[in-house]
Design a protein around this motif. Structure first.
Motif, PDB file in Angstrom:
ATOM      1  N   GLU A   1      -4.428  28.796 -69.949  1.00  0.00           N
ATOM      2  CA  GLU A   1      -3.680  29.421 -69.129  1.00  0.00           C
ATOM      3  C   GLU A   1      -4.144  29.588 -67.841  1.00  0.00           C
ATOM      4  N   SER A   2      -5.288  29.592 -67.975  1.00  0.00           N
ATOM      5  CA  SER A   2      -6.087  29.505 -66.546  1.00  0.00           C
ATOM      6  C   SER A   2      -5.921  28.507 -65.238  1.00  0.00           C
ATOM      7  N   ARG A   3      -6.155  27.284 -66.540  1.00  0.00           N
ATOM      8  CA  ARG A   3      -6.637  26.086 -65.784  1.00  0.00           C
ATOM      9  C   ARG A   3      -5.729  24.500 -65.850  1.00  0.00           C
ATOM     10  N   ILE A   4      -4.177  25.098 -66.061  1.00  0.00           N
ATOM     11  CA  ILE A   4      -2.984  23.875 -65.802  1.00  0.00           C
ATOM     12  C   ILE A   4      -3.129  23.291 -64.452  1.00  0.00           C
ATOM     13  N   GLY A   5      -2.850  21.980 -65.341  1.00  0.00           N
ATOM     14  CA  GLY A   5      -3.077  21.207 -64.231  1.00  0.00           C
ATOM     15  C   GLY A   5      -2.070  20.227 -64.600  1.00  0.00           C
ATOM     16  N   THR A   6      -2.306  18.903 -64.360  1.00  0.00           N
ATOM     17  CA  THR A   6      -1.542  16.955 -64.646  1.00  0.00           C
ATOM     18  C   THR A   6      -2.221  16.343 -65.349  1.00  0.00           C
ATOM     19  N   VAL A   7      -3.361  17.110 -66.208  1.00  0.00           N
ATOM     20  CA  VAL A   7      -3.687  15.764 -66.804  1.00  0.00           C
ATOM     21  C   VAL A   7      -3.863  15.868 -67.956  1.00  0.00           C
ATOM     22  N   PRO A   8      -3.073  15.653 -69.234  1.00  0.00           N
ATOM     23  CA  PRO A   8      -3.263  15.602 -70.741  1.00  0.00           C
ATOM     24  C   PRO A   8      -4.098  16.289 -71.133  1.00  0.00           C
ATOM     25  N   TYR A   9      -3.535  17.184 -72.221  1.00  0.00           N
ATOM     26  CA  TYR A   9      -4.512  18.036 -73.327  1.00  0.00           C
ATOM     27  C   TYR A   9      -3.780  17.086 -74.091  1.00  0.00           C
ATOM     28  N   TYR A  10      -4.619  16.933 -75.152  1.00  0.00           N
ATOM     29  CA  TYR A  10      -4.325  16.904 -76.587  1.00  0.00           C
ATOM     30  C   TYR A  10      -5.555  17.019 -77.208  1.00  0.00           C
ATOM     31  N   GLY A  11      -4.439  17.514 -79.017  1.00  0.00           N
ATOM     32  CA  GLY A  11      -4.873  17.972 -79.644  1.00  0.00           C
ATOM     33  C   GLY A  11      -4.984  17.124 -81.174  1.00  0.00           C
ATOM     34  N   ALA A  12      -5.005  17.591 -82.710  1.00  0.00           N
ATOM     35  CA  ALA A  12      -4.839  17.205 -83.895  1.00  0.00           C
ATOM     36  C   ALA A  12      -3.654  16.286 -84.596  1.00  0.00           C
TER      37      ALA A  12
END
Length: 409
Positions: free
Chosen positions: A32-43
């Motif tokens: 939440e403190s590092r929201i940016g523009t790079v996609p963050y992927y999970g399962a």
């Protein structure tokens, strides 16, 4: 060893580098403190965006835990990513080794049944040891691998383009409905605006001078339904369509899951004519959705549904579109019973105002919305065809049943 001439069976360990050790887990608070523009992927795909990256290359991801492994036939269990990305520790990260085509490895995994490799109970898990042992069949020739992947990628692009057209058309239709149902069109087919047409004050705000404000009750006749006894088999058959909330997943309702006999209709329900409008007035679905449908034949209804037969000066499809467009605002007046079920107070619902144009304008508005609806249906049909084509091609090309060697130059 593969039974297909010129093909070989490989484990993922043999054909892929497993890059799980490069993953960096991060908790929700830090994200939440590092929201940016790079996609963050999970399962199961994109989870959000972050301000840094771990990878910057094409990769294959497949869930480690929490994957939809049992839905492999209808939902992908693997997906492709490229460019800068961050992958959490709920997805395995794969990169093809030299002499293997990465896209073809992906297509082999996308809808593969790997349930025999899964461990765990309530949260299924594909551990890395099992991942490495998953087997896929691949041509020994890299050009043949690449050609198969190229064919499937071409269909994937057509699917993506059609999905984009559907999204765009939905936005256009939504905007068109909002304009037509609040401003309408003049005799020349032009959308009205206060700069060029006469408007008047009303309880709903400014509306065209030709329009009339009514409450919903006065638009037509409202009817209740019911459910005949289920313990008597004479009430249930295949004669009279019987509408209940679970049927109302489409706007144009053509059939129902359950049907009554003529005797069941007489004993416990009510039959409304074709072009009747049905709305859900009680049920948990009203916590988030306001189902509206219009019928193409006479149908009966149950007690959780109200049926509306509009007056001759009100086009039933116009009113159905209006109800659908205003669904979210109408949900705000629902109440909650002690056991949590949502419901409309019919007095309050009947008192809601609607601005109605003359019948000829209603019909023209409906024609324009129908055209937009038809275009969307055509796109959906195209999408279904492309998906079917891809499924057939995957069955033929990934099994070696159809070879692409004649396409190689």
């Amino acid at each position: 060893m593969s039974a297909i001439e010129g093909w070989q069976t490989h484990t993922l360990e043999e054909c892929c580098d497993i890059l799980d050790n490069k993953r960096i887990p991060i908790n929700g608070e830090e994200r939440e403190s590092r929201i940016g523009t790079v996609p963050y992927y999970g399962a199961n795909g994109l989870q959000g965006y972050i301000d840094g990256f771990i990878f910057d290359e094409p990769l294959i991801l497949i869930a480690e835990d929490g994957g939809v492994f049992d839905e492999y036939a209808t939902r992908p269990i693997a997906y492709k990513i490229s460019g800068k990305s961050w992958v959490n520790n709920h997805a395995h990260v794969l990169r093809a080794k030299a002499s293997f085509d990465q896209d073809l490895i992906f297509y082999n995994l996308e809808h593969k049944d790997i349930q025999s490799y899964i461990v765990g109970g309530t949260r299924s898990k594909l551990n890395q040891g099992a991942l490495r042992q998953i087997e896929i069949n691949l041509p020994e020739s890299l050009p043949e691998q690449a050609k198969i992947a190229e064919v499937l990628s071409t269909v994937d692009r057509a699917i993506a383009q059609t999905e984009a057209l559907i999204t765009k058309q939905q936005r256009i239709k939504t905007g068109l409905m909002a304009d037509l149902l609040t401003r309408g069109i003049d005799a020349d087919g032009n959308l009205r605006s206060e700069a060029t047409h006469a408007f008047k004050d009303s309880p709903l705000g400014r509306i065209p001078v030709e329009w009339e404000v009514k409450d919903l009750k006065s638009v037509g006749n409202w009817y209740s339904g019911g459910t005949p006894s289920r313990s008597n088999s004479e009430n249930w058959g295949n004669e009279v369509p019987w509408v209940c909330p679970k049927d109302m997943k489409v706007f144009d309702l053509k059939t129902t899951i359950e049907k009554l006999t003529a005797l069941g209709l007489k004993r416990g329900s009510r039959l409304l004519p074709a072009e009747a409008i049905f709305i859900v007035v009680r049920g948990m679905i009203l916590a988030h959705t306001f189902p509206v449908c219009i019928t193409n034949k006479p149908m009966a209804l149950n007690q959780d549904v109200k049926g509306i037969v509009t007056d001759p000066n009100v086009c039933s499809r116009f009113f159905a579109y209006w109800l659908s467009e205003h669904g979210q605002s109408l949900l705000k007046i629902t109440t909650t019973a002690t056991h949590g079920t949502k419901r409309f107070d019919m007095g309050e619902l009947h008192a809601v105002d609607i601005a109605i144009p003359r019948l000829n304008e209603q019909n023209e508005i409906v024609r324009l919305i129908n055209e937009a609806e038809k275009l969307g249906i055509n796109y959906q049909s195209d999408l279904k065809k492309f998906r079917s084509l891809k499924a057939a091609l995957m069955q033929d090309l990934l099994t070696g049943k159809v070879r692409v060697t004649t396409l190689l130059t």
